[in-house]
Write a protein that holds these residues in place. Structure first.
Motif, mmCIF file in Angstrom:
data_model
loop_
_atom_site.group_PDB
_atom_site.id
_atom_site.type_symbol
_atom_site.label_atom_id
_atom_site.label_comp_id
_atom_site.label_asym_id
_atom_site.label_seq_id
_atom_site.Cartn_x
_atom_site.Cartn_y
_atom_site.Cartn_z
ATOM 1 N N ARG A 1 82.314 35.598 88.493
ATOM 2 C CA ARG A 1 81.937 36.918 89.004
ATOM 3 C C ARG A 1 81.543 36.847 90.469
ATOM 4 N NH1 ARG A 1 79.406 37.654 83.878
ATOM 5 N NH2 ARG A 1 77.356 37.162 84.728
ATOM 6 N N VAL A 2 80.942 35.733 90.865
ATOM 7 C CA VAL A 2 80.516 35.579 92.254
ATOM 8 C C VAL A 2 81.711 35.296 93.163
ATOM 9 C CG1 VAL A 2 79.191 34.147 93.858
ATOM 10 C CG2 VAL A 2 78.184 34.860 91.676
ATOM 11 N N VAL A 3 82.544 34.308 92.780
ATOM 12 C CA VAL A 3 83.609 33.866 93.688
ATOM 13 C C VAL A 3 84.764 34.855 93.785
ATOM 14 C CG1 VAL A 3 83.066 31.439 93.306
ATOM 15 C CG2 VAL A 3 84.840 32.535 91.911
ATOM 16 N N LEU B 1 94.599 27.300 99.763
ATOM 17 C CA LEU B 1 95.216 27.877 98.566
ATOM 18 C C LEU B 1 94.175 28.584 97.697
ATOM 19 C CD1 LEU B 1 97.708 28.220 96.745
ATOM 20 C CD2 LEU B 1 97.167 25.992 95.741
ATOM 21 N N ALA B 2 93.034 27.931 97.490
ATOM 22 C CA ALA B 2 91.987 28.503 96.634
ATOM 23 C C ALA B 2 91.429 29.795 97.227
ATOM 24 C CB ALA B 2 90.871 27.482 96.428
ATOM 25 N N VAL B 3 91.213 29.806 98.536
ATOM 26 C CA VAL B 3 90.696 31.011 99.182
ATOM 27 C C VAL B 3 91.686 32.165 99.033
ATOM 28 C CG1 VAL B 3 90.141 32.036 101.425
ATOM 29 C CG2 VAL B 3 89.208 29.807 100.809
ATOM 30 N N GLY B 4 92.966 31.868 99.204
ATOM 31 C CA GLY B 4 93.974 32.910 99.031
ATOM 32 C C GLY B 4 93.998 33.453 97.612
ATOM 33 N N VAL B 5 93.861 32.567 96.628
ATOM 34 C CA VAL B 5 93.898 32.997 95.225
ATOM 35 C C VAL B 5 92.712 33.899 94.903
ATOM 36 C CG1 VAL B 5 93.665 32.210 92.847
ATOM 37 C CG2 VAL B 5 95.271 31.062 94.379
ATOM 38 N N VAL B 6 91.488 33.491 95.263
ATOM 39 C CA VAL B 6 90.322 34.302 94.906
ATOM 40 C C VAL B 6 90.274 35.595 95.710
ATOM 41 C CG1 VAL B 6 88.957 32.313 94.155
ATOM 42 C CG2 VAL B 6 88.790 33.073 96.533
ATOM 43 N N LEU C 1 88.405 31.492 78.561
ATOM 44 C CA LEU C 1 87.704 32.769 78.417
ATOM 45 C C LEU C 1 86.261 32.665 78.907
ATOM 46 C CD1 LEU C 1 88.995 33.992 74.931
ATOM 47 C CD2 LEU C 1 89.351 35.125 77.136
ATOM 48 N N TRP C 2 85.623 31.540 78.575
ATOM 49 C CA TRP C 2 84.246 31.334 79.048
ATOM 50 C C TRP C 2 84.186 31.326 80.573
ATOM 51 C CZ3 TRP C 2 82.408 27.271 82.034
ATOM 52 C CH2 TRP C 2 81.026 27.250 82.217
ATOM 53 N N LEU C 3 85.156 30.657 81.199
ATOM 54 C CA LEU C 3 85.180 30.605 82.658
ATOM 55 C C LEU C 3 85.407 31.989 83.252
ATOM 56 C CD1 LEU C 3 85.215 28.932 85.282
ATOM 57 C CD2 LEU C 3 87.676 28.618 84.948
ATOM 58 N N LEU C 4 86.317 32.770 82.659
ATOM 59 C CA LEU C 4 86.616 34.104 83.183
ATOM 60 C C LEU C 4 85.401 35.022 83.115
ATOM 61 C CD1 LEU C 4 90.174 34.729 81.681
ATOM 62 C CD2 LEU C 4 89.608 34.286 84.072
ATOM 63 N N HIS C 5 84.523 34.804 82.132
ATOM 64 C CA HIS C 5 83.343 35.655 81.967
ATOM 65 C C HIS C 5 82.073 35.023 82.540
ATOM 66 C CE1 HIS C 5 86.083 37.314 78.848
ATOM 67 N NE2 HIS C 5 85.515 38.449 79.185
ATOM 68 N N SER C 6 82.208 33.908 83.235
ATOM 69 C CA SER C 6 81.032 33.208 83.751
ATOM 70 C C SER C 6 80.489 33.873 85.006
ATOM 71 C CB SER C 6 81.392 31.745 84.066
ATOM 72 O OG SER C 6 82.346 31.686 85.123
ATOM 73 N N VAL C 7 79.213 33.588 85.277
ATOM 74 C CA VAL C 7 78.574 34.098 86.495
ATOM 75 C C VAL C 7 79.291 33.550 87.731
ATOM 76 C CG1 VAL C 7 76.440 34.121 87.834
ATOM 77 C CG2 VAL C 7 76.352 34.337 85.336
ATOM 78 N N TYR C 8 79.695 32.278 87.657
ATOM 79 C CA TYR C 8 80.404 31.662 88.785
ATOM 80 C C TYR C 8 81.643 32.469 89.155
ATOM 81 C CZ TYR C 8 83.639 28.443 91.091
ATOM 82 O OH TYR C 8 84.549 27.885 91.953
#
Length: 315
Positions: A140-142, A183-188, A131-138
């Motif tokens: 929100r940016v990526v 893979l990561a680029v496709g996911v984000v 949950l912390w990661l989902l709400h992090s600034v990081y």
């Protein structure tokens, strides 16, 4: 080429490589795929034991997504992708565009939030860190379109049309990093567009469609640029093994055709998913509106009856 380590393909005819040998599985991706299936299966089993439902369609989508990753990294495609541009492009398109869509349709983040136990008071467990990661600034940016769309485009042009691609293809670690990046680029990129798992950005359906089609044309342009090239443009694939009987320029043209044609596949898949979600959302909104109207109607009727009762009392 050395056939040890990362499955570099030896200078043997294709039919020899494909017969009587074990698949050249990349240990990193093989372990990752197995771990993903085990964790997802644990989450579904935990919900079922608790009496909660989890759609089987999501299970099928996630499993197919993991299997597509295994297909391009843990089979002979991984060998041929080291020396044939066209096969490498199949790997790239699948792991960056098809696999992420299928994984996201499986809603793994939603499953994790529902299946992971809540930590005790004042403590942080895996669910709290997620949950912390989902709400992090990081995050929100990526996952912001201003970041994901340029990254999606740069992953093609800045990689293939610079010496970076040859550098990464020169080592096992570099090749793994490149495939993980795809893979990561496709996911984000597809995560905010799909809108199934919770995330920092939840644009409307029309905006999601615009984000989808903002990136797809650049895939087509990239494919056309490869197809129109008069000389091999990537050093790694300039000199394919003679035993394969392929021409480097013809193979590059085929790779460009794959990149150009493949961009249509995820566009159609995601568009259909968005239209389905939009339809479901409209149906839910209509039901809520009907229930609210029924409640308001009942309230108005009760108020009118009370008014009549008060008039009768006065008389």
């Amino acid at each position: 080429m050395d056939h040890s380590g990362h499955g570099m393909m030896s200078d043997l005819p294709p039919f020899t490589l494909g017969r009587g040998l074990e698949p050249s599985a990349d240990v990193f991706f093989l372990a990752g795929c197995l771990l993903a299936l085990v964790l997802y299966g644990w989450g579904v089993a935990r919900l079922r034991r608790r009496g909660d439902a989890w759609p089987w369609g999501r299970v099928v989508a996630f499993v197919l997504g993991v299997l597509t990753i295994a297909l391009v990294t843990c089979t002979k495609l991984n060998d041929y992708g080291m020396v044939m541009f066209s096969v490498h492009m199949v790997q790239h398109m699948v792991i960056s565009m098809l696999s992420p869509i299928l994984l996201l349709l499986g809603a793994p983040t939603t499953l994790a939030l529902r299946a992971l136990p809540v930590a005790g008071k004042g403590r942080k467990g895996p669910r709290e860190w997620l949950l912390w990661l989902l709400h992090s600034v990081y995050m929100r940016v990526v996952t912001h379109p201003g970041f994901t769309i340029p990254l999606f485009i740069a992953s093609l042009y800045a990689l293939y049309f610079t010496p970076l691609f040859d550098f990464l293809m020169g080592s096992t670690t570099g090749h793994i990093v490149m495939m993980v990046h795809f893979l990561a680029v496709g996911v984000v990129f597809f995560w905010p567009i799909m809108g199934i798992d919770p995330g920092p950005h939840r644009p409307g359906y029309l905006m999601r469609m615009l984000e989808l089609f903002a990136g797809m044309p650049f895939h087509a342009f990239f494919g056309i640029a490869l197809m129109m090239g008069s000389t091999p443009m990537v050093g790694t694939f300039q000199h394919p093994p003679a035993s394969l009987g392929i021409d480097a320029l013809s193979d590059q043209t085929a790779a460009g055709g794959i990149a150009w044609a493949f961009s249509e596949v995820p566009s159609v898949m995601v568009l259909l998913a968005l239209l389905f979600q939009w339809h479901r959302s409209e149906e839910r909104q209509a039901r809520r509106t009907d229930r609210a109207a029924d409640r308001d109607g009942d309230a108005e009727l009760k108020a009118y009856n009370a008014y009549l009762a008060s008039l009768d009392a006065r008389r």
